[in-house]
Design a protein around this motif. Sequence first.
Motif, mmCIF file in Angstrom:
data_model
loop_
_atom_site.group_PDB
_atom_site.id
_atom_site.type_symbol
_atom_site.label_atom_id
_atom_site.label_comp_id
_atom_site.label_asym_id
_atom_site.label_seq_id
_atom_site.Cartn_x
_atom_site.Cartn_y
_atom_site.Cartn_z
ATOM 1 N N SER A 1 0.893 -1.019 -0.019
ATOM 2 C CA SER A 1 -0.154 -0.025 -0.201
ATOM 3 C C SER A 1 0.846 1.342 -0.095
ATOM 4 C CB SER A 1 -1.024 0.014 1.099
ATOM 5 O OG SER A 1 -0.134 -0.233 2.542
ATOM 6 N N MET A 2 2.099 1.322 0.777
ATOM 7 C CA MET A 2 2.900 2.398 0.725
ATOM 8 C C MET A 2 3.434 2.592 -0.661
ATOM 9 S SD MET A 2 4.565 1.795 4.637
ATOM 10 C CE MET A 2 5.833 3.161 4.340
ATOM 11 N N GLU A 3 3.931 1.401 -1.246
ATOM 12 C CA GLU A 3 4.538 1.521 -2.525
ATOM 13 C C GLU A 3 3.627 2.122 -3.573
ATOM 14 O OE1 GLU A 3 6.904 -1.388 -5.661
ATOM 15 O OE2 GLU A 3 6.008 -2.153 -3.993
ATOM 16 N N LEU A 4 2.241 1.649 -3.458
ATOM 17 C CA LEU A 4 1.273 2.068 -4.320
ATOM 18 C C LEU A 4 0.925 3.444 -4.348
ATOM 19 C CD1 LEU A 4 -0.989 1.219 -6.762
ATOM 20 C CD2 LEU A 4 -2.368 0.981 -4.946
ATOM 21 N N ARG A 5 0.985 4.167 -3.106
ATOM 22 C CA ARG A 5 0.442 5.341 -2.782
ATOM 23 C C ARG A 5 1.704 6.312 -3.186
ATOM 24 N NH1 ARG A 5 -2.711 7.877 0.736
ATOM 25 N NH2 ARG A 5 -3.170 5.909 1.746
ATOM 26 N N ALA A 6 3.089 5.888 -3.011
ATOM 27 C CA ALA A 6 4.031 6.575 -3.538
ATOM 28 C C ALA A 6 4.126 6.645 -4.886
ATOM 29 C CB ALA A 6 5.363 5.946 -2.976
ATOM 30 N N THR A 7 3.661 5.522 -5.795
ATOM 31 C CA THR A 7 3.810 5.486 -7.196
ATOM 32 C C THR A 7 2.726 6.296 -7.797
ATOM 33 O OG1 THR A 7 4.770 3.191 -7.195
ATOM 34 C CG2 THR A 7 3.523 4.002 -9.193
ATOM 35 N N LEU A 8 1.368 6.315 -7.226
ATOM 36 C CA LEU A 8 0.285 7.000 -7.678
ATOM 37 C C LEU A 8 0.629 8.523 -7.446
ATOM 38 C CD1 LEU A 8 -2.734 4.861 -6.704
ATOM 39 C CD2 LEU A 8 -1.773 5.349 -9.061
ATOM 40 N N LYS B 1 0.890 5.210 -16.871
ATOM 41 C CA LYS B 1 -0.266 4.291 -16.658
ATOM 42 C C LYS B 1 -0.948 4.816 -15.332
ATOM 43 C CE LYS B 1 -0.728 -0.609 -17.140
ATOM 44 N NZ LYS B 1 -0.099 -2.003 -17.109
ATOM 45 N N PRO B 2 -2.235 4.344 -15.059
ATOM 46 C CA PRO B 2 -2.993 4.455 -13.923
ATOM 47 C C PRO B 2 -3.035 3.058 -13.149
ATOM 48 C CG PRO B 2 -4.506 4.336 -15.784
ATOM 49 C CD PRO B 2 -3.152 4.455 -16.502
ATOM 50 N N LEU B 3 -3.231 3.400 -11.941
ATOM 51 C CA LEU B 3 -3.417 1.983 -11.231
ATOM 52 C C LEU B 3 -4.526 2.058 -10.240
ATOM 53 C CD1 LEU B 3 0.479 1.497 -10.360
ATOM 54 C CD2 LEU B 3 -0.709 0.291 -11.837
ATOM 55 N N SER B 4 -4.952 0.976 -9.909
ATOM 56 C CA SER B 4 -6.115 0.892 -8.919
ATOM 57 C C SER B 4 -5.579 0.501 -7.264
ATOM 58 C CB SER B 4 -7.087 -0.129 -9.457
ATOM 59 O OG SER B 4 -6.721 -1.406 -9.197
ATOM 60 N N ALA B 5 -6.347 0.465 -6.296
ATOM 61 C CA ALA B 5 -6.197 0.010 -5.373
ATOM 62 C C ALA B 5 -5.850 -1.346 -5.109
ATOM 63 C CB ALA B 5 -7.016 0.577 -4.079
ATOM 64 N N LEU B 6 -6.789 -2.022 -5.972
ATOM 65 C CA LEU B 6 -6.544 -3.523 -5.919
ATOM 66 C C LEU B 6 -4.906 -3.889 -6.512
ATOM 67 C CD1 LEU B 6 -9.861 -4.669 -7.338
ATOM 68 C CD2 LEU B 6 -9.217 -4.963 -5.218
ATOM 69 N N ALA B 7 -4.340 -2.929 -7.188
ATOM 70 C CA ALA B 7 -3.118 -3.458 -7.570
ATOM 71 C C ALA B 7 -2.064 -3.465 -6.492
ATOM 72 C CB ALA B 7 -2.637 -2.260 -8.669
ATOM 73 N N ALA B 8 -2.580 -2.928 -5.224
ATOM 74 C CA ALA B 8 -1.618 -3.170 -4.113
ATOM 75 C C ALA B 8 -1.578 -4.508 -3.714
ATOM 76 C CB ALA B 8 -2.077 -2.162 -2.912
ATOM 77 N N LEU B 9 -2.859 -5.242 -3.895
ATOM 78 C CA LEU B 9 -2.997 -6.599 -3.245
ATOM 79 C C LEU B 9 -2.244 -7.414 -4.408
ATOM 80 C CD1 LEU B 9 -6.827 -6.828 -2.068
ATOM 81 C CD2 LEU B 9 -4.608 -5.979 -0.881
ATOM 82 N N ASP B 10 -2.443 -7.200 -5.735
ATOM 83 C CA ASP B 10 -1.849 -8.154 -6.598
ATOM 84 C C ASP B 10 -1.336 -7.280 -7.824
ATOM 85 O OD1 ASP B 10 -1.074 -10.054 -8.726
ATOM 86 O OD2 ASP B 10 -2.865 -11.107 -8.506
ATOM 87 N N PRO B 11 0.163 -6.951 -7.630
ATOM 88 C CA PRO B 11 0.659 -5.870 -8.852
ATOM 89 C C PRO B 11 0.829 -6.617 -10.183
ATOM 90 C CG PRO B 11 2.442 -6.808 -7.048
ATOM 91 C CD PRO B 11 1.084 -7.098 -6.812
ATOM 92 N N ALA C 1 -6.452 10.038 -6.329
ATOM 93 C CA ALA C 1 -6.432 9.715 -7.619
ATOM 94 C C ALA C 1 -7.785 9.023 -8.209
ATOM 95 C CB ALA C 1 -4.909 8.644 -7.878
ATOM 96 N N ARG C 2 -8.149 9.309 -9.368
ATOM 97 C CA ARG C 2 -9.451 8.779 -9.765
ATOM 98 C C ARG C 2 -9.113 7.229 -10.133
ATOM 99 N NH1 ARG C 2 -9.068 7.708 -15.021
ATOM 100 N NH2 ARG C 2 -11.333 7.434 -15.359
ATOM 101 N N SER C 3 -10.209 6.485 -9.888
ATOM 102 C CA SER C 3 -10.018 4.961 -10.272
ATOM 103 C C SER C 3 -9.947 4.747 -11.868
ATOM 104 C CB SER C 3 -11.237 4.290 -9.665
ATOM 105 O OG SER C 3 -11.230 2.877 -10.247
ATOM 106 N N PRO C 4 -9.018 4.095 -12.084
ATOM 107 C CA PRO C 4 -9.032 3.850 -13.666
ATOM 108 C C PRO C 4 -10.304 2.590 -13.954
ATOM 109 C CG PRO C 4 -7.363 2.499 -12.583
ATOM 110 C CD PRO C 4 -8.184 3.245 -11.539
ATOM 111 N N PHE C 5 -11.053 2.208 -13.279
ATOM 112 C CA PHE C 5 -12.000 1.284 -13.521
ATOM 113 C C PHE C 5 -13.435 1.992 -13.602
ATOM 114 C CE2 PHE C 5 -9.173 -1.892 -11.045
ATOM 115 C CZ PHE C 5 -8.457 -2.162 -12.079
ATOM 116 N N SER C 6 -14.300 1.487 -14.484
ATOM 117 C CA SER C 6 -15.754 1.788 -14.506
ATOM 118 C C SER C 6 -16.722 0.948 -13.665
ATOM 119 C CB SER C 6 -16.249 1.926 -15.837
ATOM 120 O OG SER C 6 -16.253 0.903 -16.638
ATOM 121 N N ASP C 7 -15.856 -0.324 -13.452
ATOM 122 C CA ASP C 7 -16.756 -1.336 -12.719
ATOM 123 C C ASP C 7 -15.767 -1.863 -11.265
ATOM 124 O OD1 ASP C 7 -14.538 -2.413 -14.306
ATOM 125 O OD2 ASP C 7 -15.509 -4.082 -14.754
#
Length: 502
Positions: A70-77, A111-121, A234-240
């Motif tokens: 989660s810290m890595e994803l936050r810093a990346t985004l 490239k945008p990333l979602s919060a779920l990418a913190a669980l499975d990059p 950051a906005r979510s890159p998903f519509s679903d």
Amino acid sequence: MNATTLASSPAAPELGTPDARDATSNRQWWLRALHGAWQADWRERRRDWRVWLVVGVGLALAVCAALLSSMELRATLEGRAIAQQAEQQRWSQQGKKYPHSAAHYGVYVFKPLSALAALDPGVEHYVGASVWLEAHKQNELVYRPANDEPGVARQFRLNPAFVLQVLAPMAMIFLGFGMFAAERERGTLAALRINAAPLGALALARAAVLLCLAMVLVLPACIAVGVLEWTLQARSPFSDGLPRALLFGAGYLVYLCTWAALIAAVSARAATLRASLAVLIGLWAATTLVVPRAAVELSRMAAPLPTMQQFRAALDVELGMPDDPEQAERDKQQLLRDYGVKDVKDLPVNWAGISLQRGEQHGDRIFDQHYGRLFDAMRRQSDASALAGWLSPAVAMAGLSSAAAGSDTHHHLQFVDGAERQRRRMQQVLNQAITDHPEQDGVRHDGDQALWDKIPPFIFTFEALDLKALALRQGLPLLALFIASLLLCGAGLRHLRSGNLR
């Protein structure tokens, strides 16, 4: 839980089953036996220091994985958002210049990333984060984190997906390999038979306790995603996004249930505790370590990819071939006839802009051919690798998990396609600006901020999940293996009921 704890459980007085008991009474008796077995096993688990040790170590790893990811994803985004804003400002404020010079000036998109990418990059550490959009070239993504990491980190990256797919089954094995094998080794199996204990209720209760202990390792990941979704700007890159999160959770539930059923099946069939542990460790190593790696290697053989040097050399050779000059001349003469002039200097439009756009379209056709073949081979590799999901629940779960998180090859290719569409849109706007402004006394028209701002900022959203394709590729194999594990569990319980006591 053993025969003694079973006899002392609240369900014990009901374990004798008269032949005259009707269906409703049988169901109530079975449920009371289930409840009693649950209470007895849960009580015994709480008193066992080994359970606390395994769960404690697993929880510590799960917390570390969730925090680090989660810290890595936050810093990346945050870094990508700052860089994207700076790039947009640089593009918009580049000053007055010839539009084709601005086309070569170019811009980076991220490239945008979602919060779920913190669980499975997924493949995110290997495919790059940004691409340079410029005239005449379709560039590859750059800034791959894996390039700066040692080889061990590439193979065994600690993240929630690794914890749930690899470490959680191992913890379940250490906690549950004696589920029934211990009864046989202690000599209490005969007592279970004499008491006519409902083995299905016992197996379900013990497997449910085992699953609850494993779910402790899921909590840090759930909390991390919740905090990220709540706090990320950051906005979510998903519509679903919600269906993806539900699919992510449901997939891991089925995956862990599959392991719980497998552990019960092997423990019921094994003659000794040692045999039960050996078989389960072998299954774990084969399905979580060997088969996934073998699937990757075999998929490379099934759909080999060219090296970057080979790909670039073939692309450059074809790009070096000029477009059809005769067709270009015919188009120019037709344009002259349409406007009733004899020289391009007399045209009310700028032939240079038209010629530049023709060159872009020529290059686009070549890019579509070469990159199309490359991306088709990458998709065939993914499809070939997914076939191993019929042998390994870890492979099926990994594909389902990364697809839900938007971090698999398919989603990466979506971004590449979206970035290329943005590049072509840029070139069309800039070349049209040249076309609309003929040279005046040999002076070319320069664009300004008004022209640069005509190109909209790059905001990318992934396509909604193709649930039908996902069900066929990953969902169906995972469900098939879950059903197979239940059948094996049933066969093991029948052997436990009627087989040799030793």
